[in-house]
Structure formats: C-alpha cells, structure tokens
Design an enzyme around this catalytic site. Sequence first.
Site, PDB file in Angstrom:
ATOM      1  N   SER A 122      12.344   5.087   6.441  1.00  0.00           N
ATOM      2  CA  SER A 122      13.839   4.780   6.645  1.00  0.00           C
ATOM      3  C   SER A 122      14.668   6.027   7.201  1.00  0.00           C
ATOM      4  O   SER A 122      15.702   6.009   7.591  1.00  0.00           O
ATOM      5  CB  SER A 122      14.665   4.144   5.494  1.00  0.00           C
ATOM      6  N   HIS A 143       9.870   1.262  12.370  1.00  0.00           N
ATOM      7  CA  HIS A 143      10.813   1.000  11.411  1.00  0.00           C
ATOM      8  C   HIS A 143      11.318  -0.513  11.215  1.00  0.00           C
ATOM      9  O   HIS A 143      11.931  -0.743  12.224  1.00  0.00           O
ATOM     10  CB  HIS A 143      12.119   1.840  11.355  1.00  0.00           C
ATOM     11  N   GLU A 155      12.769  -0.717  14.907  1.00  0.00           N
ATOM     12  CA  GLU A 155      13.280   0.585  15.610  1.00  0.00           C
ATOM     13  C   GLU A 155      12.180   1.563  15.635  1.00  0.00           C
ATOM     14  O   GLU A 155      11.446   1.995  14.620  1.00  0.00           O
ATOM     15  CB  GLU A 155      14.352   1.396  14.289  1.00  0.00           C
ATOM     16  N   ASN A 193      19.985   3.991   9.778  1.00  0.00           N
ATOM     17  CA  ASN A 193      20.403   4.134   8.419  1.00  0.00           C
ATOM     18  C   ASN A 193      21.453   5.239   8.615  1.00  0.00           C
ATOM     19  O   ASN A 193      22.151   5.643   7.477  1.00  0.00           O
ATOM     20  CB  ASN A 193      19.388   4.637   7.420  1.00  0.00           C
TER      21      ASN A 193
HETATM   22  P1  NAD Z   1       8.522  -0.707  -2.600  1.00  0.00           P
HETATM   23  O1  NAD Z   1       8.628   0.302  -3.933  1.00  0.00           O
HETATM   24  O2  NAD Z   1       9.001  -1.885  -2.653  1.00  0.00           O
HETATM   25  O3  NAD Z   1       7.079  -0.445  -2.308  1.00  0.00           O
HETATM   26  C1  NAD Z   1       6.190   0.600  -2.437  1.00  0.00           C
HETATM   27  C2  NAD Z   1       4.822   0.328  -2.519  1.00  0.00           C
HETATM   28  O4  NAD Z   1       4.083   1.434  -2.221  1.00  0.00           O
HETATM   29  C3  NAD Z   1       4.633  -0.163  -3.999  1.00  0.00           C
HETATM   30  O5  NAD Z   1       3.977  -1.214  -4.012  1.00  0.00           O
HETATM   31  C4  NAD Z   1       3.738   1.014  -4.699  1.00  0.00           C
HETATM   32  O6  NAD Z   1       2.772   0.631  -5.565  1.00  0.00           O
HETATM   33  C5  NAD Z   1       2.897   1.430  -3.217  1.00  0.00           C
HETATM   34  N1  NAD Z   1       2.480   2.749  -3.328  1.00  0.00           N
HETATM   35  C6  NAD Z   1       2.991   3.877  -3.969  1.00  0.00           C
HETATM   36  N2  NAD Z   1       2.170   5.096  -3.784  1.00  0.00           N
HETATM   37  C7  NAD Z   1       1.056   4.329  -2.988  1.00  0.00           C
HETATM   38  C8  NAD Z   1      -0.064   5.214  -2.266  1.00  0.00           C
HETATM   39  N3  NAD Z   1      -0.350   6.459  -2.607  1.00  0.00           N
HETATM   40  N4  NAD Z   1      -1.118   4.411  -1.532  1.00  0.00           N
HETATM   41  C9  NAD Z   1      -0.558   2.880  -1.704  1.00  0.00           C
HETATM   42  N5  NAD Z   1       0.357   2.641  -2.013  1.00  0.00           N
HETATM   43  C10 NAD Z   1       1.371   3.090  -2.845  1.00  0.00           C
HETATM   44  O7  NAD Z   1       9.356   0.119  -1.563  1.00  0.00           O
HETATM   45  P2  NAD Z   1       9.930  -0.389  -0.035  1.00  0.00           P
HETATM   46  O8  NAD Z   1      11.274  -0.981  -0.304  1.00  0.00           O
HETATM   47  O9  NAD Z   1       8.713  -1.274   0.285  1.00  0.00           O
HETATM   48  O10 NAD Z   1       9.671   0.824   0.929  1.00  0.00           O
HETATM   49  C11 NAD Z   1       8.828   1.266   1.603  1.00  0.00           C
HETATM   50  C12 NAD Z   1       9.126   1.868   2.787  1.00  0.00           C
HETATM   51  O11 NAD Z   1       9.672   1.344   3.629  1.00  0.00           O
HETATM   52  C13 NAD Z   1      10.003   3.401   2.452  1.00  0.00           C
HETATM   53  O12 NAD Z   1       9.703   4.289   3.265  1.00  0.00           O
HETATM   54  C14 NAD Z   1      11.379   2.738   2.580  1.00  0.00           C
HETATM   55  O13 NAD Z   1      12.364   3.747   3.038  1.00  0.00           O
HETATM   56  C15 NAD Z   1      10.989   1.781   3.880  1.00  0.00           C
HETATM   57  N6  NAD Z   1      12.075   0.823   4.397  1.00  0.00           N
HETATM   58  C16 NAD Z   1      12.509   0.100   3.283  1.00  0.00           C
HETATM   59  C17 NAD Z   1      13.198  -0.921   3.631  1.00  0.00           C
HETATM   60  C18 NAD Z   1      14.038  -1.996   2.602  1.00  0.00           C
HETATM   61  O14 NAD Z   1      14.848  -2.614   2.822  1.00  0.00           O
HETATM   62  N7  NAD Z   1      13.269  -1.959   1.409  1.00  0.00           N
HETATM   63  C19 NAD Z   1      13.697  -1.274   4.772  1.00  0.00           C
HETATM   64  C20 NAD Z   1      13.182  -0.447   5.965  1.00  0.00           C
HETATM   65  C21 NAD Z   1      12.173   0.587   5.523  1.00  0.00           C
END
Ligand code: NAD
Length: 286
Positions: A122, A143, A155, A193
């Site tokens: 993000s 993104h 994005e 963001n």
């Molecule tokens: P989340 O915490 O829901 O999921 C992350 C996952 O990664 C977890 O299931 C965790 O077990 C796993 N993980 C941790 N370490 C790992 C590794 N070494 N290898 C493989 N898997 C691993 O987080 P999220 O909300 O899905 O966010 C993920 C990314 O997407 C972040 O960079 C976030 O900024 C971005 N993002 C989030 C959103 C949102 O609305 N949540 C929107 C756009 C982008």
Amino acid sequence: MSSTNGMKAAVIGAGTMGNGIAHVFAQNGFEATLIDVSTEILEKARATIEKNLGRQVKKGAIDESVQKATLDRLVTTTDIAAAAGADIVIEAVPEDEKLKAETFRKLDEVADESAILASNTSSIAITRLAAHTLRPERVIGMHFMNPVPVMQLVEVVRGLATSDETADAVVRLARDLGKTPVVVNDSPGFVSNRVLMPMINEAIYCLHEGVAAAEAIDEVMKLGMNHPIGPLALADLIGLDTCLFILEVLHHDLGEDKYRPCPLLRKHVDAGWLGRKAGRGFYNYG
Ligand code: NAD
C-alpha cells in the site's frame, strides 16, 4: 485440472488481499498458487474464495461450473518454492518492510528468471523492494483494492528501475483480469493512500477528540460527501494494523507531521482491535 489460459500466477500471503487476488486470477483462467506460512490461513482463504464465488452464483453472475473450475485452478501450499514456474508473482504479506524485503530476496531465488515480481504494498517504495532482487527491471507495484473481486482499480506502480516491458505487461494483465489499471510513479503511499490515509487518520482524530461518535463521523462523510462507506468503517475493512503501517511509512518517508498516526489508532492496534478481520475495530462485528 480444469482448462487454463496457459498462464501461472503465484500469490504470497493468503490474508485479506491475497485470497482476493488469487480468486481473481483463478477465475480468469490462470493457474493460481496461493502461498502462506499458515495452513490454517490457507484453509480459511480457500473457504472464503468458495463462499465469495457461491455468492456470485446465487446472484446469477456466474455459473456453478465457473465456481468449480475456479477452485480447480487454485492450489494452496506453505512452500514458497512453489512460486517456480509462475509468469507473475504477487506478494501480499503484511505491510512490514523487513518482511517484504526478505520475501523479495527469497522470490528472486525461487521464481523463474523471466517472472515478474509484483508487490501489493500500500505504501512501501517499490524501488527499495526491487533493490533486494537481481531483476529490478521486472519488479513493479500491482496495488489491488479491497475487496479485490469487486473493486475495479489496480494502481500500477513503476519503480525507478521498472522497465517499459514490465509496466506494459502488467497493464495488459490487469485488463485480462477485468480490472482498470492506472499507472503512477513510486512515491510513499502512491496516489491512493497518500490521499486516503490522511482522511482516515483525521476521522480517527475526530473520534479521539470527542468531536463526534464513530457512527456520526461516518454518516457525515457518507451523506455529505457522497462516499459509499465512512472512513472509520473503511479503516476497519482495510485492517487497523495495515492503516497504521501505511501512516508510519508516510510519516517517516515524507517527514511531515501531518501524517502522524493518531494515538487512538495505535491503541486499537495494541489491543488487537484490528477491524473486521479481528471482529472488532471502531465497530463491533460480533
Ligand atoms: P493480512 O494480515 O490480512 O494478510 C497477510 C498474510 O500474509 C497473512 O495470512 C500471513 O499469514 C501471511 N504471511 C506473513 N508472513 C508471510 C511469509 N513470510 N510468507 C507467506 N505469507 C506470509 O494483510 P492484508 O490486509 O492482506 O495486506 C497484505 C498487503 O496488501 C499489505 O502490503 C497491505 O498493505 C496491502 N493492501 C492491503 C489492503 C487492505 O485493504 N487490507 C488494500 C490494498 C493493499
């Protein structure tokens, strides 16, 4: 295995975003390998994808055969080496730069030399993540927005070293997924963001300072600004830990006080009230 479009995608991290990203790739004919450190999370992710496809079937948006074919094209594993053979890898691990850097180093070793390595980050600099690989020209930001199967925007973030070929390929790929790509340059928080998080943070300050209750803040923004969802409900949907990570990156990398995360956001994260995924954030989700 059901018919595929001949392309393979690997998604690293099966949380909120990873499961949606794998869903969209698999539904559009890609063989999709979803990789996480936790078997339990992978099982939950598959169940979520099945449920979301089921909802589309109920609405008459897709046929039951599409639901089945999509699930057949989806593989889950805890082995990151399964990213080998993928044309594109999308990293969606938590918004923690150390963890992402380590993930990119590993991916650079295990993924095919020709594979594009994309991050769903993000806010973290794509240029810095790319520097952890020997293929910075094939590293890019892809993104997606939450919830991924529903939201139109991707994005596309060009790092300093990202090649035109890589950017063009990812734009085409986003269109193949039925999304609308918008290309931007690498800068903390990109466009989405950089604009969204200060608004969410300000809404949290309003709550913190007692300007209004959560419901009232969200109602003002929904009814007054025509937003489909209020900023506090949106923060709960994004995940309050993710919001805090993003604000910290904006604050640190842009160096301006206006990005300072509200102390109330920090408190919620400390308490484990991370939003919808935890059952409680600024609202309760039972
Ligand atoms: P989340 O915490 O829901 O999921 C992350 C996952 O990664 C977890 O299931 C965790 O077990 C796993 N993980 C941790 N370490 C790992 C590794 N070494 N290898 C493989 N898997 C691993 O987080 P999220 O909300 O899905 O966010 C993920 C990314 O997407 C972040 O960079 C976030 O900024 C971005 N993002 C989030 C959103 C949102 O609305 N949540 C929107 C756009 C982008």
